[in-house]
Design an enzyme around this catalytic site. Structure first.
Site, short mmCIF file in Angstrom:
data_model
loop_
_atom_site.label_atom_id
_atom_site.label_comp_id
_atom_site.label_asym_id
_atom_site.label_seq_id
_atom_site.Cartn_x
_atom_site.Cartn_y
_atom_site.Cartn_z
N HIS A 77 46.82 26.02 -7.44
CA HIS A 77 46.06 27.26 -7.36
C HIS A 77 45.54 27.49 -5.94
O HIS A 77 45.36 26.55 -5.16
CB HIS A 77 44.92 27.23 -8.37
CG HIS A 77 45.40 27.34 -9.79
ND1 HIS A 77 44.56 27.56 -10.85
CD2 HIS A 77 46.67 27.28 -10.29
CE1 HIS A 77 45.28 27.63 -11.97
NE2 HIS A 77 46.56 27.45 -11.66
N GLU A 79 42.66 28.30 -4.71
CA GLU A 79 41.38 27.68 -4.33
C GLU A 79 41.57 26.20 -4.02
O GLU A 79 40.97 25.67 -3.06
CB GLU A 79 40.36 27.83 -5.47
CG GLU A 79 40.09 29.27 -5.88
CD GLU A 79 41.01 29.75 -7.01
OE1 GLU A 79 42.22 29.44 -6.99
OE2 GLU A 79 40.51 30.46 -7.89
N CYS A 106 39.88 25.04 -10.89
CA CYS A 106 39.47 25.38 -9.52
C CYS A 106 37.96 25.33 -9.39
O CYS A 106 37.43 24.93 -8.34
CB CYS A 106 39.97 26.77 -9.15
SG CYS A 106 41.75 26.82 -8.95
O1 LIG Z 1 41.96 30.05 -10.40
C1 LIG Z 1 43.14 30.44 -10.33
C2 LIG Z 1 43.83 30.89 -11.44
C3 LIG Z 1 45.15 31.18 -11.32
N1 LIG Z 1 45.78 31.06 -10.14
C4 LIG Z 1 47.21 31.33 -10.05
C5 LIG Z 1 48.08 30.43 -10.90
C6 LIG Z 1 49.26 31.32 -11.20
O2 LIG Z 1 50.22 31.19 -10.14
C7 LIG Z 1 48.68 32.71 -11.22
C8 LIG Z 1 48.37 33.21 -12.61
O3 LIG Z 1 49.57 33.62 -13.19
P1 LIG Z 1 49.60 34.60 -14.47
O4 LIG Z 1 51.04 35.03 -14.56
O5 LIG Z 1 48.68 35.76 -14.17
O6 LIG Z 1 49.14 33.82 -15.64
O7 LIG Z 1 47.45 32.64 -10.53
C9 LIG Z 1 45.09 30.68 -9.03
O8 LIG Z 1 45.67 30.57 -7.91
N2 LIG Z 1 43.78 30.40 -9.14
ZN ZN Z 2 42.54 27.75 -10.72
#
Ligand SMILES: O=c1ccn([C@H]2C[C@H](O)[C@@H](COP(=O)(O)O)O2)c(=O)[nH]1
Ligand code: ZN
Length: 166
Positions: A77, A79, A106
């Site tokens: 992710h 963060e 995160c």
């Molecule tokens: O705290 C977060 C939550 C999610 N992400 C990223 C992880 C995934 O690559 C996308 C979410 O994908 P969806 O298709 O919308 O479920 O977002 C993040 O970086 N940080």
């Molecule tokens: Zn996350």
């Protein structure tokens, strides 16, 4: 007379987070994060992507199907990457700007890093258990606050070719 429509610090750091998100290969949700310290210096940036050495072309970007055939077990992710990329491990008194309210995993990383404030834009997953758990932890943590970014900006334009030079 000075320019009037310059970016606020919040807008500047959030714009850096949003620009970082443009590096993400996730076809559905691109997330960027920017960590700034109490002197308004950027100390870390990140976006959601697969771990080092894990090819974007070999791991799946799917959202549905068997767990191991989706992106969820593999993607780092934004963060997490911003905290791991930071030039210091002591992130006390730092703020993290992120395009999406952080998930529970995160949030644990952010709290443990010492970051003292989360500024987010979208809260599109607020009804999920992950985000509910994140809020439960944050509301219990005395040393960290969070707020949604307030701005009148809807978008920002970047010119690679300066206007008038084309
Ligand atoms: O705290 C977060 C939550 C999610 N992400 C990223 C992880 C995934 O690559 C996308 C979410 O994908 P969806 O298709 O919308 O479920 O977002 C993040 O970086 N940080
Ligand atoms: Zn996350």
């Amino acid at each position: 007379m000075k320019r009037q429509n310059y970016l606020s610090w919040d807008e500047y750091f959030m714009a850096v987070a949003l620009l970082s998100a443009q590096r993400s290969k996730d076809p559905n949700t691109q997330v960027g994060a920017c960590v700034a310290n109490d002197q308004n210096k950027i100390v870390g940036v990140g976006y959601n992507g697969f771990p080092w050495g894990c090819s974007d072309d070999e791991l799946p970007w799917d959202r549905e199907g068997a767990y191991l055939d989706t992106k969820y077990p593999y993607v780092c992710h934004a963060e997490l990457n911003a905290v791991l990329n930071a030039i210091t491990t002591d992130l006390r008194r730092c703020r993290i700007y992120v395009g999406l309210f952080p998930c529970n995993e995160c949030t644990k990383v952010i709290i443990q890093s010492g970051i003292s404030e989360i500024i987010y834009l979208s809260d599109k997953y607020r009804e999920t258990d992950q985000v509910k758990a994140a809020r439960i932890m944050l509301d219990k943590s005395p040393n960290i606050t969070y707020r949604q970014m307030q701005t009148s900006l809807e978008f920002l334009t970047v010119h690679f070719v300066p206007p008038g030079e084309k």
